[in-house]
Design a protein around this motif. Structure first.
Motif, PDB file in Angstrom:
ATOM      1  N   LEU A 179      40.546  37.229  39.170  1.00 33.85           N
ATOM      2  CA  LEU A 179      39.628  36.847  38.099  1.00 33.85           C
ATOM      3  C   LEU A 179      40.228  37.230  36.746  1.00 33.85           C
ATOM      4  CD1 LEU A 179      36.788  35.633  38.399  1.00 33.85           C
ATOM      5  CD2 LEU A 179      35.867  37.893  37.894  1.00 33.85           C
ATOM      6  N   ILE A 180      40.694  38.453  36.646  1.00 35.34           N
ATOM      7  CA  ILE A 180      41.194  38.936  35.362  1.00 35.34           C
ATOM      8  C   ILE A 180      42.619  38.469  35.091  1.00 35.34           C
ATOM      9  CG2 ILE A 180      41.814  41.039  34.112  1.00 35.34           C
ATOM     10  CD1 ILE A 180      39.267  42.245  35.171  1.00 35.34           C
ATOM     11  N   GLY A 181      43.478  38.551  36.103  1.00 33.37           N
ATOM     12  CA  GLY A 181      44.876  38.184  35.920  1.00 33.37           C
ATOM     13  C   GLY A 181      45.043  36.697  35.627  1.00 33.37           C
ATOM     14  N   VAL A 182      44.352  35.847  36.391  1.00 32.34           N
ATOM     15  CA  VAL A 182      44.502  34.407  36.197  1.00 32.34           C
ATOM     16  C   VAL A 182      43.888  33.996  34.860  1.00 32.34           C
ATOM     17  CG1 VAL A 182      43.891  32.134  37.107  1.00 32.34           C
ATOM     18  CG2 VAL A 182      44.619  33.926  38.654  1.00 32.34           C
ATOM     19  N   THR A 183      42.752  34.580  34.512  1.00 31.69           N
ATOM     20  CA  THR A 183      42.153  34.276  33.210  1.00 31.69           C
ATOM     21  C   THR A 183      43.130  34.623  32.093  1.00 31.69           C
ATOM     22  OG1 THR A 183      40.040  34.940  34.155  1.00 31.69           O
ATOM     23  CG2 THR A 183      40.116  34.653  31.776  1.00 31.69           C
ATOM     24  N   ALA A 184      43.704  35.835  32.186  1.00 30.94           N
ATOM     25  CA  ALA A 184      44.632  36.258  31.144  1.00 30.94           C
ATOM     26  C   ALA A 184      45.832  35.323  31.071  1.00 30.94           C
ATOM     27  CB  ALA A 184      45.099  37.691  31.405  1.00 30.94           C
ATOM     28  N   GLY A 229      46.988  33.928  24.628  1.00 32.14           N
ATOM     29  CA  GLY A 229      46.494  34.305  23.311  1.00 32.14           C
ATOM     30  C   GLY A 229      45.798  35.640  23.285  1.00 32.14           C
ATOM     31  N   ARG A 230      44.688  35.690  22.555  1.00 34.43           N
ATOM     32  CA  ARG A 230      44.011  36.961  22.342  1.00 34.43           C
ATOM     33  C   ARG A 230      43.369  37.475  23.628  1.00 34.43           C
ATOM     34  NH1 ARG A 230      41.026  36.663  16.755  1.00 34.43           N
ATOM     35  NH2 ARG A 230      43.090  36.043  16.046  1.00 34.43           N
ATOM     36  N   VAL A 231      42.807  36.547  24.416  1.00 33.33           N
ATOM     37  CA  VAL A 231      42.198  36.943  25.689  1.00 33.33           C
ATOM     38  C   VAL A 231      43.234  37.661  26.544  1.00 33.33           C
ATOM     39  CG1 VAL A 231      41.080  36.109  27.774  1.00 33.33           C
ATOM     40  CG2 VAL A 231      40.634  34.981  25.597  1.00 33.33           C
ATOM     41  N   ASP A 232      44.422  37.044  26.603  1.00 35.62           N
ATOM     42  CA  ASP A 232      45.506  37.631  27.388  1.00 35.62           C
ATOM     43  C   ASP A 232      45.853  39.024  26.871  1.00 35.62           C
ATOM     44  OD1 ASP A 232      47.597  37.982  29.102  1.00 35.62           O
ATOM     45  OD2 ASP A 232      49.028  36.903  27.841  1.00 35.62           O
ATOM     46  N   ALA A 233      45.939  39.142  25.535  1.00 36.74           N
ATOM     47  CA  ALA A 233      46.325  40.432  24.953  1.00 36.74           C
ATOM     48  C   ALA A 233      45.338  41.516  25.366  1.00 36.74           C
ATOM     49  CB  ALA A 233      46.395  40.315  23.437  1.00 36.74           C
ATOM     50  N   VAL A 234      44.036  41.199  25.257  1.00 37.60           N
ATOM     51  CA  VAL A 234      43.014  42.205  25.574  1.00 37.60           C
ATOM     52  C   VAL A 234      43.022  42.543  27.066  1.00 37.60           C
ATOM     53  CG1 VAL A 234      40.539  42.636  25.669  1.00 37.60           C
ATOM     54  CG2 VAL A 234      41.549  41.580  23.636  1.00 37.60           C
ATOM     55  N   LEU A 235      43.029  41.503  27.905  1.00 35.45           N
ATOM     56  CA  LEU A 235      42.969  41.757  29.353  1.00 35.45           C
ATOM     57  C   LEU A 235      44.234  42.475  29.835  1.00 35.45           C
ATOM     58  CD1 LEU A 235      41.313  38.496  30.713  1.00 35.45           C
ATOM     59  CD2 LEU A 235      40.291  40.732  30.338  1.00 35.45           C
ATOM     60  N   SER A 236      45.387  42.094  29.303  1.00 37.88           N
ATOM     61  CA  SER A 236      46.631  42.755  29.706  1.00 37.88           C
ATOM     62  C   SER A 236      46.596  44.225  29.343  1.00 37.88           C
ATOM     63  CB  SER A 236      47.836  42.103  29.040  1.00 37.88           C
ATOM     64  OG  SER A 236      47.972  40.788  29.478  1.00 37.88           O
ATOM     65  N   LEU A 237      46.093  44.500  28.148  1.00 37.96           N
ATOM     66  CA  LEU A 237      45.973  45.883  27.720  1.00 37.96           C
ATOM     67  C   LEU A 237      45.086  46.646  28.697  1.00 37.96           C
ATOM     68  CD1 LEU A 237      47.064  47.508  25.409  1.00 37.96           C
ATOM     69  CD2 LEU A 237      44.921  47.149  24.180  1.00 37.96           C
ATOM     70  N   LEU A 238      43.982  45.991  29.074  1.00 37.92           N
ATOM     71  CA  LEU A 238      43.027  46.627  29.982  1.00 37.92           C
ATOM     72  C   LEU A 238      43.695  47.003  31.305  1.00 37.92           C
ATOM     73  CD1 LEU A 238      39.973  47.298  30.272  1.00 37.92           C
ATOM     74  CD2 LEU A 238      39.763  45.137  31.498  1.00 37.92           C
ATOM     75  N   PHE A 239      44.392  46.016  31.936  1.00 34.45           N
ATOM     76  CA  PHE A 239      44.941  46.394  33.247  1.00 34.45           C
ATOM     77  C   PHE A 239      46.148  47.310  33.115  1.00 34.45           C
ATOM     78  CE2 PHE A 239      46.644  41.854  33.163  1.00 34.45           C
ATOM     79  CZ  PHE A 239      47.978  42.178  33.044  1.00 34.45           C
ATOM     80  N   ASN A 240      46.858  47.216  31.997  1.00 31.73           N
ATOM     81  CA  ASN A 240      47.967  48.157  31.831  1.00 31.73           C
ATOM     82  C   ASN A 240      47.469  49.589  31.677  1.00 31.73           C
ATOM     83  OD1 ASN A 240      50.321  46.656  32.112  1.00 31.73           O
ATOM     84  ND2 ASN A 240      50.038  45.745  30.099  1.00 31.73           N
ATOM     85  N   VAL A 241      46.335  49.742  30.986  1.00 29.64           N
ATOM     86  CA  VAL A 241      45.759  51.082  30.859  1.00 29.64           C
ATOM     87  C   VAL A 241      45.325  51.594  32.231  1.00 29.64           C
ATOM     88  CG1 VAL A 241      43.737  52.323  30.026  1.00 29.64           C
ATOM     89  CG2 VAL A 241      45.069  50.946  28.448  1.00 29.64           C
ATOM     90  N   PHE A 242      44.684  50.723  33.014  1.00 29.11           N
ATOM     91  CA  PHE A 242      44.225  51.158  34.330  1.00 29.11           C
ATOM     92  C   PHE A 242      45.389  51.422  35.276  1.00 29.11           C
ATOM     93  CE2 PHE A 242      39.958  50.333  33.140  1.00 29.11           C
ATOM     94  CZ  PHE A 242      39.228  51.134  33.985  1.00 29.11           C
ATOM     95  N   LEU A 243      46.524  50.737  35.020  1.00 25.35           N
ATOM     96  CA  LEU A 243      47.695  50.982  35.861  1.00 25.35           C
ATOM     97  C   LEU A 243      48.276  52.365  35.595  1.00 25.35           C
ATOM     98  CD1 LEU A 243      49.906  47.801  36.016  1.00 25.35           C
ATOM     99  CD2 LEU A 243      49.026  49.152  37.897  1.00 25.35           C
ATOM    100  N   VAL A 244      48.187  52.817  34.355  1.00 26.34           N
ATOM    101  CA  VAL A 244      48.875  54.045  34.007  1.00 26.34           C
ATOM    102  C   VAL A 244      47.984  55.271  34.243  1.00 26.34           C
ATOM    103  CG1 VAL A 244      48.320  54.281  31.561  1.00 26.34           C
ATOM    104  CG2 VAL A 244      50.599  54.843  32.344  1.00 26.34           C
TER     105      VAL A 244
END
Lengths: 316, 327
Positions: free
Chosen positions: A103-108, A113-128
């Motif tokens: 849901l999140i990865g495919v949407t991003a 664009g901006r959606v991708d930037a925000v969602l990528s940031l989100l999962f990168n934070v959760f990854l770390v």
């Protein structure tokens, strides 16, 4: 990886056939099949796992094939009954993390664009952020039980899938068939569900399998810590009680060894199934193997070459 | 430089997310942890302890936003509250008593595993379809399937309990005095051997496979063929030419897997009663010591963020492309 779309049934049949022909995948499938049967029918066969059947910490005997626990329960019965909830949580968490990740990865990846930037940031934070401590802190506040365990495992585990699926979506996003669909005026929803996702089927399946391996391992870990419902019978709580009853320091190996072996067997089986799938869906790997076998048959020493796959070629 | 600033910004953001999660968790969850705790410890805690507990959680009557900033201020001053399990020690003191052991255990394990695993991966790719390449990947997949702490239990049972080669727990024995002397260090090594060993065994397969797979594709590249054709020694081609470039994905993976390995190593600590964060965490869970639990979560997260930053530095050093793209 051709763009052709099989009907779902033909696809499944092809996979089942391929699993049969790949030794590793077949071994994995047998192991997993066995444990699924055990999970479904096992609890009907064995006795009540909570019943006190004998003296505590009795070694394996004819009467109790795997001995008794520190409380005097039958280890085998506990093991068999534990299979059900452990597998159930494992598979449901495996499916859920991939669902959330998709849901999140495919949407991003698709919207960019901006959606991708925000969602990528989100999962990168959760990854770390380290998963197990996060899961523990959340689980400690919730009522102990399988739902809590499943919930925290999804929170701690979805990010990886999102990251991989975003990358894969990005790769598909610029393919001709997607451009064609956009030009043809298909809706975003249809492009994602009918054009992009079907091309990632093998990846999704392998992620579900990987997610299940993660979930089973992490669940056992959390329950071992005492964050599960300690009165329930699962693989994790079995190990929790083994540790709590100092099974180790009294030499009662039978209270923890079988459970760990089962966890490992299921994980190993799933991994084997997964690597088999790799080969099924990656024609290059398959050809490499066939080419090597061919060379050996001719009495030559296989070198380092990687065969190139021509379109429509099928050697396997 | 811009690259580093971006990474620092990202880690600050991640740290802030962890802090904020930490703040909202007790407030989102049903019930009031302070009152629940007070009820559990009825009689052993004085009424001023309830106030201290509420203070710990920042559960005052002030508006949420004020509570939030008070909380951030406290954390920045190193005030993580009072531990209940080790009442009345401050959480920070309890945590720092175990931090060095966790870093020793997880740090050693992760580095040893990375080095041995990557070297084995190089060997597997170099002698493709050779003995290492056929035996190691499935073997490590099998070993990797065992829960870390279960391997730890088996190792403890066999080598500690049955054979008596290694001590059954703790970081050092009663007989030695902590300090910089040979007896103490030897004892610490003896105590750390089994816990480190089990984590290494459980994690080595991942490094092996990553390294092997990238190495296989790097070995097919033209510049490697050229190096061979020039007649350079195989060791030089394998390590200096191929492995150096094949290392990049492993280093990226190193940062990402740190949190995961640390989780496993925490569980291993419990089996060996090793006095690190994992052991403290279990005490915290058992006595519902939320302040300690959350403190450990924060410290571990910060440690992982810091380690990830170090990995970024290494990557910057290894990969000129990152340097050039941002300079």
């Amino acid at each position: 990886m051709s763009g052709r779309r099989h009907s779902a049934i033909a696809g499944l049949a092809a996979w089942a056939d391929a699993v049969r022909h790949d030794k590793r995948a077949a071994a994995g499938a047998w192991i997993i099949g066995f444990f699924i049967l055990l999970a479904v029918f096992g609890p009907l066969i064995v006795n009540d796992p909570n019943e006190l059947v004998g003296m505590p910490l009795q070694p394996p005997s004819a009467e109790h094939l795997l001995g008794t626990t520190g409380q005097g329960q039958d280890v085998l019965a506990q093991l068999v009954v534990g299979t059900r909830s452990s597998l159930l949580i494992g598979f449901s968490v495996g499916l859920t993390v991939v669902f959330v990740g998709a849901l999140i990865g495919v949407t991003a990846g698709y919207l960019g664009g901006r959606v991708d930037a925000v969602l990528s940031l989100l999962f990168n934070v959760f990854l770390v952020i380290p998963g197990l401590p996060l899961a523990i802190v959340i689980a400690a506040y919730l009522p102990a039980g399988p739902l809590t365990i499943g919930f925290v495992l999804v929170i701690a585990g979805w990010a990886w899938n999102a990251r991989v699926l975003r990358a894969q979506t990005l790769a598909h996003r610029n393919r001709d068939f997607v451009s064609a669909a956009i030009v043809a005026g298909e809706s975003n929803w249809r492009i994602v569900t009918a054009e992009i996702l079907p091309n990632m089927t093998s990846l999704l399946v392998s992620q579900v399998i990987g997610g299940t391996v993660y979930a089973i391992g992490a669940q056992v870990g959390l329950e071992f810590l005492g964050l599960g419902d300690v009165s329930a019978v699962t693989w994790g709580t079995n190990l929790y009680w083994a540790q709590n009853d100092s099974a180790l320091l009294t030499g009662a190996w039978w209270t923890f060894a079988p459970t760990g072996l089962c966890v490992a067997l299921v994980g190993f089986g799933l991994t084997m199934l997964n690597s088999g799938f790799d080969e099924i869906t990656n024609p290059r790997l398959r050809l490499q193997r066939a080419w090597r076998a061919y060379l050996i048959k001719r009495g030559e020493r296989p070198g380092r070459s990687t065969p190139v796959v021509a379109a429509g070629e099928d050697h396997a | 430089m811009r690259y580093l600033l971006k990474r620092i910004g990202f880690y600050l953001l991640a740290a802030w997310v962890a802090l904020t999660l930490n703040f909202f968790l007790p407030r989102l969850m049903p019930g009031d942890p302070a009152t629940a705790l007070f009820a559990r410890f009825k009689g052993t805690l004085g009424p001023e302890a309830l106030e201290a507990l509420r203070e710990t959680f920042g559960l005052t009557d002030a508006p949420l936003i004020i509570q939030y900033f008070t909380y951030l201020g406290h954390v920045l001053q190193g005030d993580l509250g009072i531990s209940v399990a080790y009442y009345p020690s401050p959480v920070l003191d309890v945590i720092s008593s175990g931090l060095v052991w966790t870093i020793l255990l997880a740090g050693t394990a992760v580095i040893v595993s990375f080095i041995i695993g990557s070297l084995l991966g190089v060997a597997a790719a170099w002698w493709r379809f050779g003995r290492i390449d056929t035996i190691m990947p499935p073997l490590s997949a099998l070993l990797g399937a065992f829960p870390y702490f279960w391997l730890a239990m088996v190792a403890l049972y066999i080598f500690g309990f049955q054979l008596g080669w290694f001590p059954l727990g703790h970081a050092y024995g009663d007989g030695v005095t902590p300090g910089f002397n040979f007896a103490f260090i030897a004892d610490v090594v003896r105590h750390a051997f089994l816990p480190v060993g089990t984590v290494v065994i459980a994690t080595i397969g991942g490094w092996l496979l990553t390294m092997r797979n990238t190495m296989v594709s790097v070995l097919g590249m033209d510049y490697v063929n050229l190096a061979r054709a020039k007649g350079l020694s195989p060791t030089r081609v394998a390590l200096r030419y191929a492995a150096r470039n094949a290392l990049l994905p492993s280093v990226t993976g190193f940062g990402m897997s740190l949190g995961f390995v640390l989780g496993g190593s925490l569980l291993t600590e419990i089996v060996f009663s090793y006095p690190g964060q994992g052991y403290l965490l279990v005490q915290a869970v058992r006595s519902q010591d939320y302040a300690l639990m959350q403190g450990i979560f924060l410290i571990i997260t910060f440690a992982v963020l810091g380690a990830n930053f170090l990995v970024d530095l290494v990557q910057l050093w290894l990969d000129p492309r990152i340097r050039e793209a941002t300079s």
